[in-house]
Motif scaffolding. Structure first.
Motif, mmCIF file in Angstrom:
data_model
loop_
_atom_site.group_PDB
_atom_site.id
_atom_site.type_symbol
_atom_site.label_atom_id
_atom_site.label_comp_id
_atom_site.label_asym_id
_atom_site.label_seq_id
_atom_site.Cartn_x
_atom_site.Cartn_y
_atom_site.Cartn_z
ATOM 1 N N SER A 148 0.814 -1.219 0.000
ATOM 2 C CA SER A 148 0.000 0.000 0.000
ATOM 3 C C SER A 148 0.847 1.267 0.000
ATOM 4 O O SER A 148 0.344 2.354 -0.279
ATOM 5 C CB SER A 148 -0.944 0.015 1.205
ATOM 6 N N ILE A 149 2.132 1.154 0.314
ATOM 7 C CA ILE A 149 3.026 2.318 0.277
ATOM 8 C C ILE A 149 3.509 2.471 -1.158
ATOM 9 O O ILE A 149 4.383 1.740 -1.625
ATOM 10 C CB ILE A 149 4.218 2.165 1.233
ATOM 11 N N LYS A 150 2.944 3.445 -1.849
ATOM 12 C CA LYS A 150 3.223 3.586 -3.283
ATOM 13 C C LYS A 150 3.871 4.920 -3.649
ATOM 14 O O LYS A 150 4.199 5.134 -4.812
ATOM 15 C CB LYS A 150 1.920 3.427 -4.072
ATOM 16 N N ALA A 151 4.012 5.796 -2.697
ATOM 17 C CA ALA A 151 4.600 7.105 -2.999
ATOM 18 C C ALA A 151 5.184 7.695 -1.718
ATOM 19 O O ALA A 151 5.032 7.137 -0.625
ATOM 20 C CB ALA A 151 3.550 8.051 -3.590
ATOM 21 N N SER A 152 5.835 8.815 -1.896
ATOM 22 C CA SER A 152 6.479 9.469 -0.758
ATOM 23 C C SER A 152 6.299 10.971 -0.872
ATOM 24 O O SER A 152 6.336 11.539 -1.967
ATOM 25 C CB SER A 152 7.973 9.123 -0.746
ATOM 26 N N LYS A 153 6.050 11.599 0.259
ATOM 27 C CA LYS A 153 6.069 13.049 0.330
ATOM 28 C C LYS A 153 7.478 13.578 0.578
ATOM 29 O O LYS A 153 7.694 14.786 0.634
ATOM 30 C CB LYS A 153 5.135 13.540 1.444
ATOM 31 N N GLY A 154 8.406 12.657 0.745
ATOM 32 C CA GLY A 154 9.803 13.057 0.856
ATOM 33 C C GLY A 154 10.488 12.571 2.109
ATOM 34 O O GLY A 154 9.866 12.349 3.150
ATOM 35 N N VAL A 155 11.786 12.382 1.975
ATOM 36 C CA VAL A 155 12.677 12.125 3.109
ATOM 37 C C VAL A 155 13.710 13.244 3.108
ATOM 38 O O VAL A 155 14.353 13.508 2.093
ATOM 39 C CB VAL A 155 13.389 10.771 2.989
ATOM 40 N N THR A 156 13.860 13.900 4.238
ATOM 41 C CA THR A 156 14.834 14.987 4.355
ATOM 42 C C THR A 156 15.877 14.633 5.404
ATOM 43 O O THR A 156 15.531 14.268 6.530
ATOM 44 C CB THR A 156 14.151 16.310 4.738
ATOM 45 N N VAL A 157 17.125 14.723 5.005
ATOM 46 C CA VAL A 157 18.248 14.562 5.937
ATOM 47 C C VAL A 157 18.990 15.891 5.979
ATOM 48 O O VAL A 157 19.340 16.448 4.930
ATOM 49 C CB VAL A 157 19.193 13.430 5.499
ATOM 50 N N ARG A 158 19.181 16.381 7.182
ATOM 51 C CA ARG A 158 19.848 17.677 7.355
ATOM 52 C C ARG A 158 20.920 17.556 8.408
ATOM 53 O O ARG A 158 20.718 16.927 9.460
ATOM 54 C CB ARG A 158 18.837 18.755 7.763
ATOM 55 N N THR A 159 22.066 18.171 8.129
ATOM 56 C CA THR A 159 23.143 18.207 9.113
ATOM 57 C C THR A 159 23.647 19.646 9.213
ATOM 58 O O THR A 159 23.835 20.323 8.202
ATOM 59 C CB THR A 159 24.297 17.266 8.729
ATOM 60 N N VAL A 160 23.794 20.133 10.425
ATOM 61 C CA VAL A 160 24.217 21.519 10.637
ATOM 62 C C VAL A 160 25.184 21.571 11.809
ATOM 63 O O VAL A 160 25.030 20.830 12.793
ATOM 64 C CB VAL A 160 22.996 22.441 10.885
ATOM 65 N N SER A 161 26.194 22.405 11.688
ATOM 66 C CA SER A 161 27.125 22.620 12.796
ATOM 67 C C SER A 161 27.520 24.081 12.817
ATOM 68 O O SER A 161 27.506 24.764 11.782
ATOM 69 C CB SER A 161 28.378 21.738 12.654
#
Length: 448
Positions: A148-161
């Motif tokens: 039933s998982i057929k799409a994605s609204k997105g995966v966001t990876v963020r790194t900040v220093s």
């Protein structure tokens, strides 16, 4: 000298010059706040990288007190001309304000003197391609979790220093190197004429402390799939179990009620409530600014005042507020070092046992509503009246029967806090707060 030490030395020098210019311009007191950071962000949506960014940010805020008036200005120019301009702007802005006896800087005796090592700086030396591959692993895990998982609204990876500095004309000066890393996943589940978006995320000071992308993707997918077929339930009064991530939102309501701004404005029913019984006696709420790698760990707040290891709620009784310097002075109370907000709050129960996981809490609920997500606003902090949209599950005999959506949950925060029957051992941390699930004795469910 490390990179952050070099940056910190430059910032300290610039802050010193700014305070000299402010003193020459007639400022009675000056506070300088600086934040310099670098961030890398990649978003993957349906196997396409829809965002790839590397950004450097820098901002200096100068606050001056002149003739009993306080005002500020911001800039990113550290040249002598730039510093003079920001100081002049802050001085000019005081003309538009009124004298305020609470506006001055912290007294020297109030300032932090000890700076324990909090282990907050763990920069990640990855390329955008590396970060994108990490994000793709989470999306792949979500898409593979079920048909039933057929799409994605997105995966966001963020790194900040970055490095933060606080300096005042009262002699305080300190720099803090820090980092923050996050991953968030939002897959879409499709059912019969419907679709549901699941969401899960994690944050940490060190990238290696994050949940794996496979874990984040799987949890997000389960949450999307579990919401398929959601239906309304009849309007009724019943017990409600808030899962741990939803419970953190309830804890945020308590923080808002006990914050200096709300108390000063008369917008909180907790004003004058110290030592009053707010929760049942088994409930405890602690604060610790000095947790190593804590997302809300700090040696000092926005005025240079140290936070406190303390009990905010002890045996159900409210023992303290969250007060920065200005609000504390307005309320004629002692500041608690919360000028930047709360520090690593942890809610617990003296009755909780290691086996009181979410499954055990559902058995204790027996029959009622599980809330996994709240939407919309509807909280009157002066009266405590609470009403929000909600999603979750209906439980019978301690087991989930079907998903629920399109409902509202309503009560009063005093009654909700006082009606906490149990807190689970299934604790989760979201930013500044850690809590297990909350079982509340009764709330009004608005359905069909």
């Amino acid at each position: 000298m490390t990179q952050w030490q070099s940056v910190a030395a430059e910032l300290e020098h610039s802050a010193g010059r700014a305070m000299e210019f402010a003193q020459r311009s007639g400022a009675e007191g000056t506070r300088v706040e600086v934040e310099a950071a670098e961030s890398s962000t990649v978003t993957v949506t349906n196997r396409v990288q829809t965002e790839r960014s590397f950004r450097g940010t820098f901002e200096m805020t100068i606050t001056v007190v002149r003739d009993g008036k306080r005002a500020f200005a911001k800039s990113s120019d550290l040249s002598n001309d730039g510093l003079r301009k920001i100081v002049d702007a802050a001085i000019e802005n005081t003309a538009a304000t009124e004298p305020d006896p609470a506006a001055g800087l912290a007294d020297s005796l109030e300032l932090a003197k000890v700076f324990p090592e909090l282990d907050l700086y763990h920069p990640l030396d990855w390329s955008l391609d590396d970060i994108g591959a990490h994000a793709q692993r989470a999306e792949d895990a979500a898409l593979a979790h079920g048909p039933s998982i057929k799409a994605s609204k997105g995966v966001t990876v963020r790194t900040v220093s970055g490095v933060s500095l606080l300096a005042t004309s009262g002699g305080f000066s300190a720099t803090t190197p820090w980092s923050a890393h996050s991953i968030a996943c939002a897959p879409v589940a499709f059912g019969a004429g419907e679709k549901q978006i699941g969401f899960w995320s994690d944050t940490s000071r060190a990238f290696d402390d994050l949940a794996t992308p496979e874990e984040v993707g799987a949890v997000a997918a389960r949450r999307a799939m579990g919401a398929l077929g959601a239906t309304q339930i009849p309007t009724q009064l019943c017990p409600v179990l808030f899962e741990a991530s939803a419970s953190v939102e309830l804890l945020s309501e308590l923080v808002s009620l006990a914050s200096g701004d709300a108390l000063d404005r008369g917008g909180s029913f907790l004003k004058g409530g110290i030592d009053s019984l707010l929760f049942p006696p088994h409930v405890q709420l602690s604060e610790d600014p000095f947790v190593r790698r804590g997302m809300a760990s700090r040696c000092f707040d926005s005025d240079g005042i140290p936070g406190l290891r303390r009990a905010v709620v002890e045996d159900g009784r409210l023992k303290g507020y969250f007060l920065g310097l200005y609000a504390a002075r307005r309320l004629n109370l002692t500041p608690t070092g919360n000028g930047y907000g709360p520090h690593n709050l942890e809610l617990s129960s003296t009755q909780a046992r290691p086996g009181d996981d979410f499954t055990a809490m559902m058995r204790r609920l027996h029959r009622g509503l599980v809330v996994t997500q709240m939407v919309g606003g509807g909280v009157n902090r002066l009266t405590g009246d609470f009403s929000r949209g909600a999603k979750g599950f209906w439980v019978e005999n301690g087991e989930i029967r079907f998903p629920v959506g399109g409902i509202t949950i309503a009560s009063n925060l005093r009654q909700m806090f006082g009606g906490v029957q149990a807190i689970g051992s299934d604790a989760t941390t979201r930013g500044w707060a850690t809590s297990g699930s909350w079982l509340i004795d009764a709330m009004k469910i608005g359905g069909v």
